[in-house]
Scaffold this motif. Sequence first.
Motif, PDB file in Angstrom:
ATOM      1  N   ASP A 197       1.091  -0.977   0.117  1.00 56.43           N
ATOM      2  CA  ASP A 197       0.113   0.133   0.143  1.00 56.43           C
ATOM      3  C   ASP A 197       0.832   1.436   0.100  1.00 56.43           C
ATOM      4  OD1 ASP A 197      -2.413  -1.803   0.125  1.00 56.43           O
ATOM      5  OD2 ASP A 197      -2.716  -0.814   2.345  1.00 56.43           O
ATOM      6  N   LEU A 257      -1.865   3.468  -5.295  1.00 64.28           N
ATOM      7  CA  LEU A 257      -1.713   2.364  -4.262  1.00 64.28           C
ATOM      8  C   LEU A 257      -2.604   2.169  -2.838  1.00 64.28           C
ATOM      9  CD1 LEU A 257      -3.341  -0.569  -5.268  1.00 64.28           C
ATOM     10  CD2 LEU A 257      -1.362  -1.547  -4.104  1.00 64.28           C
ATOM     11  N   GLU A 258      -3.359   2.834  -2.590  1.00 61.36           N
ATOM     12  CA  GLU A 258      -4.338   2.247  -1.606  1.00 61.36           C
ATOM     13  C   GLU A 258      -5.715   1.407  -1.170  1.00 61.36           C
ATOM     14  OE1 GLU A 258      -6.130   6.283  -0.593  1.00 61.36           O
ATOM     15  OE2 GLU A 258      -4.455   7.258  -1.722  1.00 61.36           O
ATOM     16  N   HIS A 259      -4.805   0.520   0.355  1.00 63.19           N
ATOM     17  CA  HIS A 259      -5.949   0.487   0.628  1.00 63.19           C
ATOM     18  C   HIS A 259      -7.454   0.383   1.242  1.00 63.19           C
ATOM     19  CE1 HIS A 259      -7.612  -3.700   2.369  1.00 63.19           C
ATOM     20  NE2 HIS A 259      -7.705  -3.250   3.249  1.00 63.19           N
ATOM     21  N   GLU A 260      -8.854   0.154   0.730  1.00 63.95           N
ATOM     22  CA  GLU A 260     -10.158   0.948   1.556  1.00 63.95           C
ATOM     23  C   GLU A 260     -10.461  -0.649   2.213  1.00 63.95           C
ATOM     24  OE1 GLU A 260     -12.290   1.775  -1.536  1.00 63.95           O
ATOM     25  OE2 GLU A 260     -11.713   4.080  -1.942  1.00 63.95           O
ATOM     26  N   SER A 283      -8.172  -2.347  -2.237  1.00 69.78           N
ATOM     27  CA  SER A 283      -7.417  -2.064  -2.922  1.00 69.78           C
ATOM     28  C   SER A 283      -7.601  -1.577  -4.101  1.00 69.78           C
ATOM     29  CB  SER A 283      -6.233  -2.289  -3.198  1.00 69.78           C
ATOM     30  OG  SER A 283      -5.377  -3.260  -1.407  1.00 69.78           O
TER      31      SER A 283
END
Length: 138
Positions: free
Chosen positions: A21, A78-81, A86
């Motif tokens: 991430d 890239l981000e994790h929700e 992701s």
Amino acid sequence: MLPRPGIYYFPWEVSDGQVPDGSTLRTFGRLLCYDMTRSLVTLAAKQRSDQCQLRVCTKLVEPFEPRVGFLYMVLGELEHEEDEGSVVKARLLTCVEGMDLSLLEKAILEQRLCLQKKQQPIGVTSTLPSPPAAPPSH
């Protein structure tokens, strides 16, 4: 300060969780669907017989004219929700329809090999085993 350059990852590496991430990445896929109300694109790519999907947030690249079924390349973070998994926050989303995917994949592998060689310790010139020493001459 300029944003970090993106490292090329294959779509299946991103969807399999192999990319940390917060990483800045470049990847590709065919546009499967576009949710205008959520500013979200789904890209799909095949690895052999399996198909993977990537979610891409398009808030920073709108307005754009999505073309379902066309090949796109994305540069972003890239981000994790929490509830959705992701998502790639795109800062560039480009239609690259007509690009030869097999050549792109080969180029990514060649780039990785080149970068690996650059990261070898000083004095190491090859990953091949050293040839055996010559027998002493009399």
